[in-house]
Design an enzyme around this catalytic site. Structure first.
Site, PDB file in Angstrom:
ATOM      1  N   CYS A 114      -7.032 -30.185  24.736  1.00 54.61           N
ATOM      2  CA  CYS A 114      -8.360 -29.552  24.694  1.00 54.61           C
ATOM      3  C   CYS A 114      -8.996 -29.556  26.078  1.00 54.61           C
ATOM      4  O   CYS A 114      -9.225 -28.525  26.685  1.00 54.61           O
ATOM      5  CB  CYS A 114      -9.272 -30.311  23.735  1.00 54.61           C
ATOM      6  SG  CYS A 114      -8.634 -30.436  22.095  1.00 54.61           S
TER       7      CYS A 114
ATOM      8  N   LYS B  18     -17.411 -23.246  22.023  1.00 53.76           N
ATOM      9  CA  LYS B  18     -16.189 -24.047  21.876  1.00 53.76           C
ATOM     10  C   LYS B  18     -15.667 -24.512  23.235  1.00 53.76           C
ATOM     11  O   LYS B  18     -15.366 -25.693  23.431  1.00 53.76           O
ATOM     12  CB  LYS B  18     -15.098 -23.257  21.160  1.00 53.76           C
ATOM     13  CG  LYS B  18     -13.740 -23.936  21.149  1.00 53.76           C
ATOM     14  CD  LYS B  18     -13.749 -25.249  20.369  1.00 53.76           C
ATOM     15  CE  LYS B  18     -12.418 -25.981  20.489  1.00 53.76           C
ATOM     16  NZ  LYS B  18     -12.418 -27.281  19.773  1.00 53.76           N
TER      17      LYS B  18
END
Ligand code: SAJ
Length: 479
Positions: free
Chosen positions: A290, A232
């Site tokens: 992010c 991730k």
């Protein structure tokens, strides 16, 4: 295979009741999709009864979504599962004891990325709540983006401490990172492949049982919990790196008097089997929740988990350098602005700057970590007066964001484009110059939105990211 945990799971039977902790933009669509899966009996959404978010409990129980912005299908789905009694929201965490599986979707921001210390306080609180009511054989899954090593480390310790149970022996523990984007939450969960990583094989298999029913086009990709955490953070670190490479190329092209967009098109033309040149777009900077933090999670994981991390002596991490390049771009926009003002015979002191675009991404109202903010601060530091325009953004703490385009441009010495909102693609140089009232207004294009020649022949001083072919153009009297 861990036979003790497996036999506890076998006795417990298939997953029927699910708990989702954290009713945010990750937890709400996840809970709705679990509740809509016929194989599951019911879903509980757990939300702290806090001053800032407690209101969500009643809203969700009415089948209404508390999320801002358009989320296709979400409100209908919430209404369906709430009225069918398959989904209920509560702030009574003791009901976790009834759940066969509990997922945690809680924000993990960085207090200050410079010191690489994430702010896990909300996650720690959530883990404490889950651990305090954990029953034998329950599956616990972290969906938040975390530093590699967190699931098998801090999360495991808190859950074991609070429950008195042993992870991998008496309960399952896994990481299944979310890959959702605002505006397409349901679609992303259904269609993206799902990374699912347990601290052991039994946990991985139990987590696969939980996620498989909500996937449509997506497939499950099983691995260990730590590998899932690395995946991730690395998938975003790689994107940040690709953008940084495009940004560095843009800076080189400016120095070499070349149009980076010509070079980009040239590079992109190299196609064919086995050939990849995923060149992204240079721009005014990288914002969002992010890419601005996940590289630091990855770096911290390597530092905390890494044994003898082998690396060229003294070389800096490529992911860290990428972050510095991307964080440099708003400062480069300041350089271009001040150079442009100088060419127009002006100083930044007292200059009026019309800043177009405050959202971190085009055609969106999402302003998290907007790169326009450091630009505004630096220009004000240099004595300029900056007015912000953004058609999608209504408010931002401490900043007045206007929807009045003409008013923002009135009397402007500089027009700076930070976000490629579609509104700015059709800027008319004659109109913009009229509104500015200046002989030689400056335009600084951070997203390659305007045609340089159209503005130059109208008398503008043009500066653009990567436009080495135009940034030293002759200033002509406007038509
Ligand atoms: N940006 C560039 N050049 C590019 C692409 C983006 O400067 O070529 C800038 C944008 O202007 C923005 C920032 O980077 O300021 C981030 O843009 P983004 O398109 O990466 O959008 P995010 O931050 O919402 O990233 C999300 C992530 N998705 C998830 O976490 C599930 C990311 O992993 C995805 O790769 C990305 O969307 C995507 O591909 O759209």
């Amino acid at each position: 295979m861990n036979s003790r945990l497996q036999s506890i799971i076998d006795r417990r039977g298939p997953i029927r009741k699910i708990g989702v902790v954290g009713m945010g933009y990750v937890g709400i669509p996840a809970a709705a999709l679990f509740a809509d899966a016929p194989v599951f009996e019911s879903v509980l959404g757990f939300q702290r009864d806090s001053r800032s978010s407690g209101y969500k409990v009643a809203m969700l129980n009415r089948g209404e979504s508390p999320l801002k912005g358009e989320e296709p299908g979400l409100e209908d789905l919430l209404g369906k599962v709430a009225s069918a009694g398959k989904f209920r929201c509560t702030s009574d965490f003791s009901e976790i004891a009834e759940c066969d599986a509990v997922t945690l979707a809680i924000q993990t921001p960085f207090a200050d990325p410079k010191d690489l210390i994430p702010d896990f306080s909300a996650l720690v609180e959530g883990l404490g709540q889950v651990g305090g009511h954990l029953s034998e054989g329950t599956l616990v899954v972290l969906e938040s983006t975390v530093t590699p090593g967190t699931t098998a480390g801090m999360a495991r310790e808190i859950l074991e401490e609070e429950s008195g149970l042993v992870a991998g022996e008496e309960f399952c523990l896994a990481h299944a990172p979310e890959r959702v984007m605002v505006g397409r939450l349901l679609r992303n969960i259904r269609e993206h492949d799902r990374i699912v990583g347990g601290i052991d094989d039994v946990s991985t298999r139990r987590a696969v049982e939980l996620y498989r029913p909500v996937l449509t086009a997506g497939k499950i990709i099983p691995m260990t919990a730590t590998a899932a955490e690395v995946t991730k953070t690395a998938e975003n670190a790689f994107r940040d790196l690709q953008i940084a490479a495009a940004n560095q190329l843009a800076l080189h092209c400016e120095a070499m008097g070349v149009n980076v967009y010509d070079v980009r098109a040239g590079i992109d033309s190299l196609k064919g089997e086995g050939i990849t040149r995923a060149i992204l777009w240079p721009g005014a900077g990288v914002g969002g929740h992010c890419l601005t933090k996940d590289s630091w999670h990855l770096e911290r994981g390597a530092q905390v988990l890494g044994g003898d991390l082998r690396y060229p002596h003294g070389a800096e991490s490529i992911f860290g350098v990428a972050r510095k390049i991307n964080e440099f771009m708003p400062r480069h926009m300041v350089h271009l602005t001040i150079e442009g003002l100088r060419r127009a015979g002006k100083s930044p002191e007292g200059a009026k700057v019309a800043l177009l675009g405050w959202a971190f991404i085009q055609n969106s109202d999402d302003t998290r970590n907007t790169p326009a903010e450091p630009y505004l601060a630096a220009m004000e530091e240099a004595g300029a007066v900056v007015r912000v325009h953004d058609p999608f953004v209504d408010e931002y703490p401490g900043i007045e964001v206007s929807h009045d385009f003409d008013g923002t441009l009135a009397g402007a010495d500089v027009v700076t484009i930070f976000t490629a909102h579609h509104h700015y693609a059709s800027l008319d140089p004659v109109r913009v110059k009229e509104l500015s009232g200046r002989e030689h207004p400056v335009i600084v294009d951070g997203r390659n939105v305007v045609d340089p020649n159209a503005f130059i022949r109208t008398g503008f001083v043009y500066k653009g990211i990567g436009r080495g072919d135009k940034n030293s153009h002759e200033v002509v009297p406007g038509r």
